[in-house]
Design a protein around this motif. Sequence first.
Motif, PDB file in Angstrom:
ATOM      1  N   ILE A  71       0.862  -1.185   0.000  1.00 52.18           N
ATOM      2  CA  ILE A  71       0.000   0.000   0.000  1.00 52.18           C
ATOM      3  C   ILE A  71       0.904   1.243   0.000  1.00 52.18           C
ATOM      4  N   CYS A  72       0.383   2.339  -0.524  1.00 52.21           N
ATOM      5  CA  CYS A  72       1.175   3.486  -0.987  1.00 52.21           C
ATOM      6  C   CYS A  72       2.273   3.984  -0.053  1.00 52.21           C
ATOM      7  N   ALA A  73       1.921   4.740   0.993  1.00 53.74           N
ATOM      8  CA  ALA A  73       2.920   5.439   1.795  1.00 53.74           C
ATOM      9  C   ALA A  73       3.935   4.519   2.460  1.00 53.74           C
ATOM     10  N   PRO A  74       3.517   3.465   3.170  1.00 59.52           N
ATOM     11  CA  PRO A  74       4.538   2.606   3.788  1.00 59.52           C
ATOM     12  C   PRO A  74       5.428   1.909   2.772  1.00 59.52           C
ATOM     13  N   SER A  75       4.888   1.631   1.578  1.00 60.45           N
ATOM     14  CA  SER A  75       5.715   1.055   0.524  1.00 60.45           C
ATOM     15  C   SER A  75       6.825   2.012   0.131  1.00 60.45           C
ATOM     16  N   ARG A  76       6.515   3.286   0.030  1.00 62.77           N
ATOM     17  CA  ARG A  76       7.499   4.288  -0.361  1.00 62.77           C
ATOM     18  C   ARG A  76       8.533   4.516   0.741  1.00 62.77           C
ATOM     19  N   VAL A  77       8.085   4.483   1.981  1.00 62.55           N
ATOM     20  CA  VAL A  77       9.042   4.579   3.089  1.00 62.55           C
ATOM     21  C   VAL A  77      10.031   3.417   3.012  1.00 62.55           C
ATOM     22  N   ALA A  78       9.508   2.220   2.721  1.00 60.11           N
ATOM     23  CA  ALA A  78      10.370   1.045   2.622  1.00 60.11           C
ATOM     24  C   ALA A  78      11.367   1.183   1.475  1.00 60.11           C
ATOM     25  N   LEU A  79      10.928   1.753   0.355  1.00 62.78           N
ATOM     26  CA  LEU A  79      11.811   1.916  -0.793  1.00 62.78           C
ATOM     27  C   LEU A  79      12.895   2.964  -0.532  1.00 62.78           C
ATOM     28  N   PHE A  80      12.581   3.975   0.243  1.00 63.19           N
ATOM     29  CA  PHE A  80      13.586   4.980   0.597  1.00 63.19           C
ATOM     30  C   PHE A  80      14.595   4.445   1.615  1.00 63.19           C
ATOM     31  N   THR A  81      14.092   3.725   2.614  1.00 63.84           N
ATOM     32  CA  THR A  81      14.910   3.394   3.781  1.00 63.84           C
ATOM     33  C   THR A  81      15.418   1.962   3.827  1.00 63.84           C
ATOM     34  N   GLY A  82      14.814   1.060   3.041  1.00 63.89           N
ATOM     35  CA  GLY A  82      15.176  -0.347   3.141  1.00 63.89           C
ATOM     36  C   GLY A  82      14.627  -1.011   4.381  1.00 63.89           C
ATOM     37  N   SER A  95       1.388   4.594  14.524  1.00 61.68           N
ATOM     38  CA  SER A  95       1.412   5.719  15.468  1.00 61.68           C
ATOM     39  C   SER A  95       2.663   6.576  15.311  1.00 61.68           C
ATOM     40  N   TYR A  96       3.420   6.390  14.214  1.00 63.09           N
ATOM     41  CA  TYR A  96       4.707   7.058  14.072  1.00 63.09           C
ATOM     42  C   TYR A  96       4.805   7.825  12.760  1.00 63.09           C
ATOM     43  N   LYS A  97       5.782   8.720  12.717  1.00 63.34           N
ATOM     44  CA  LYS A  97       6.153   9.421  11.498  1.00 63.34           C
ATOM     45  C   LYS A  97       7.643   9.223  11.256  1.00 63.34           C
ATOM     46  N   PHE A 124       5.695  12.172  -4.079  1.00 64.06           N
ATOM     47  CA  PHE A 124       6.544  11.833  -2.939  1.00 64.06           C
ATOM     48  C   PHE A 124       5.820  10.827  -2.056  1.00 64.06           C
ATOM     49  N   GLY A 125       4.546  11.073  -1.802  1.00 60.22           N
ATOM     50  CA  GLY A 125       3.692  10.052  -1.209  1.00 60.22           C
ATOM     51  C   GLY A 125       3.822   9.830   0.275  1.00 60.22           C
ATOM     52  N   MET A 126       4.678  10.596   0.944  1.00 57.12           N
ATOM     53  CA  MET A 126       4.789  10.391   2.387  1.00 57.12           C
ATOM     54  C   MET A 126       5.086  11.678   3.142  1.00 57.12           C
ATOM     55  N   GLU A 127       5.175  12.804   2.438  1.00 56.81           N
ATOM     56  CA  GLU A 127       5.475  14.055   3.116  1.00 56.81           C
ATOM     57  C   GLU A 127       4.396  14.410   4.142  1.00 56.81           C
ATOM     58  N   TYR A 128       3.166  14.044   3.821  1.00 56.45           N
ATOM     59  CA  TYR A 128       2.051  14.327   4.730  1.00 56.45           C
ATOM     60  C   TYR A 128       2.264  13.653   6.084  1.00 56.45           C
ATOM     61  N   TYR A 129       3.016  12.556   6.077  1.00 49.09           N
ATOM     62  CA  TYR A 129       3.210  11.778   7.291  1.00 49.09           C
ATOM     63  C   TYR A 129       4.519  12.117   7.992  1.00 49.09           C
ATOM     64  N   THR A 130       5.241  13.081   7.476  1.00 52.48           N
ATOM     65  CA  THR A 130       6.538  13.396   8.064  1.00 52.48           C
ATOM     66  C   THR A 130       6.891  14.849   7.843  1.00 52.48           C
ATOM     67  N   PHE A 131       7.870  15.237   7.158  1.00 52.43           N
ATOM     68  CA  PHE A 131       8.611  16.467   7.089  1.00 52.43           C
ATOM     69  C   PHE A 131       7.853  17.789   7.043  1.00 52.43           C
ATOM     70  N   LYS A 132       6.553  17.783   7.009  1.00 51.14           N
ATOM     71  CA  LYS A 132       5.733  18.997   7.074  1.00 51.14           C
ATOM     72  C   LYS A 132       6.170  20.062   6.058  1.00 51.14           C
ATOM     73  N   GLY A 133       6.249  19.659   4.803  1.00 52.91           N
ATOM     74  CA  GLY A 133       6.560  20.606   3.743  1.00 52.91           C
ATOM     75  C   GLY A 133       8.026  20.864   3.496  1.00 52.91           C
ATOM     76  N   LYS A 134       8.903  20.161   4.187  1.00 46.09           N
ATOM     77  CA  LYS A 134      10.342  20.416   4.063  1.00 46.09           C
ATOM     78  C   LYS A 134      11.066  19.408   3.176  1.00 46.09           C
ATOM     79  N   ALA A 135      10.327  18.535   2.521  1.00 45.92           N
ATOM     80  CA  ALA A 135      10.978  17.496   1.716  1.00 45.92           C
ATOM     81  C   ALA A 135      11.757  18.091   0.543  1.00 45.92           C
ATOM     82  N   LYS A 136      11.303  19.215   0.029  1.00 50.81           N
ATOM     83  CA  LYS A 136      11.956  19.842  -1.118  1.00 50.81           C
ATOM     84  C   LYS A 136      13.435  20.100  -0.857  1.00 50.81           C
ATOM     85  N   ALA A 137      13.763  20.464   0.363  1.00 46.80           N
ATOM     86  CA  ALA A 137      15.149  20.796   0.703  1.00 46.80           C
ATOM     87  C   ALA A 137      16.040  19.561   0.793  1.00 46.80           C
ATOM     88  N   LYS A 138      15.457  18.389   0.712  1.00 47.43           N
ATOM     89  CA  LYS A 138      16.232  17.160   0.847  1.00 47.43           C
ATOM     90  C   LYS A 138      16.763  16.643  -0.484  1.00 47.43           C
TER      91      LYS A 138
END
Length: 514
Positions: A71-82, A95-97, A124-138
């Motif tokens: 499913i979308c967001a956790p799949s993308r987190v897994a692809l970024f982080t392994g 319960s986490y970000k 990006f598919g996961m910014e809503y669950y984490t960085f609060k609009g700061k993903a661009k700087a990454k």
Amino acid sequence: MQKTYFILVALLTFMGSYAQDKHPNIIFLLADDQRDNTFGAMGHPHIQTPHVDKLINNGVRFSNTYIAEPICAPSRVALFTGLNERMSGVGFTSSYKLTEDQWAHSYPEMLRKNGYYTGFIGKFGMEYYTFKGKAKAKFDYWRAHDGWAKFWPKTARNCAEYFDSGEDIITPVMGESIVEFLDDVPSEKPFCLSVSFSVPHGSQIKSMYPGNKEAEDCMIPANEYEKLKGHPFYDTLYRNMNIQIPEETATDPYVHIPYQVLDQNKGRATKVYKYDYDTISCYEHHIRYYQQISAMDKVIGDMVKALNEKGLSKNTVIIFASDHGLLMGEYGMGGKALLYDLTTKIPCFIYDPRLPAKSKGKTENKLVSSLDIPSTILDYAGITPPACMQGESLVPLIKGRNRKWRKELFLESLYTGRGNPVCEGIRLGDWKYIRMFQIKKGKYTEEDLNFTSRKPDYEQLFNLKDDPNEMNNLVEKYDGSEILAKLRNKTSDHFNKQNMAREKYKTNTLIIER
């Protein structure tokens, strides 16, 4: 003269060796909702994808690739982080970000810190669950959005990054962005570009004919919308073919998973995937789905052309995957988040122009996880993956090295929205075993995922050799058998190891055994 000749040979040999040792550019292409075998070169009877087919036929296909989280967001987190969701803790119903410390060990950040020029295009598919609009700087280059884009992106508020585009449809807009990125790449640096397509996701399917409720429900053809008339992909393509939808479309889904385990009326059948619960709309869904894959193929072809024109093609590795598969009427259902092969298996291939001819066009059938992709990307860049990454690099398999590879693969889906149960399972040889647990709360914690003393609410057992479509649940037939006991025990062992690893990971002491 002879001395000059030997010097020239030595110089050319050195230059050839340098070219081989030079870290390659890397492009990671990710589709959305695209299930396995949906390219022409993968044997699909209808889909026309000449550009991707050429990459597959000159690359290495991994025909047994499973997504870590279907499913979308956790799949993308897994692809970024392994990391799978149980490890990272990040998902739609967790319960986490994602934290800054976790991002520091992601493949984009590690590449950037090691001299790569990085870019991200699309969902990006996961910014809503984490960085609060700061993903661009990454990233060094960013032309992306969070959440779900629409087919016509200028009608979506979250696609502001695309408003200045000369294109009107999201897929060619992303193609335009890819070319812009390649124009901006500094010549002195290798680059890594991550492209996250929005297609063929349901948000694209439903928004092809904006403002029309019947079209949104796929009850009328999308090409009745005037702006799609005459379009090479979105008008008549696939509409005059004998496309077959699943025989089970609009049949009783509770034959396969009981009502008390998964209530389809909590979102699947009544809202998000309801077009797959009717034969007319399911047929239209298939046509639009195929159209969007072909249109994506065109953009990928344009990307390859741009690489050639800019002199980048000989040292650029292209990796392709999808964030998960999709049910499109099979089992009387629609959607993802279950552990059927149609939802968990994904198209995956790697095109490396430096491969010797004998390795091109190879199909590798060993069990591969999406968790292997970030480790593979880092391996290509000459960077040792962090100890917390759970995958293995695919580079040794590509090079044909004889090495021990996994014989079994743990599967999970921790999404509990829309009435979905937590699903765990294992793929071993011809067998797949799945167990399901209902968690009746909004956000789960580690304690909710401790099933040590709990009996599963439902189990499935499939023999994929005899039943590749996973239609015959063999749990009752094999009750008391050695194979079922073995698969249950192995699933429990993986479950216990995952839980222990999560505890170590939280204290930053995790070491993955490789």
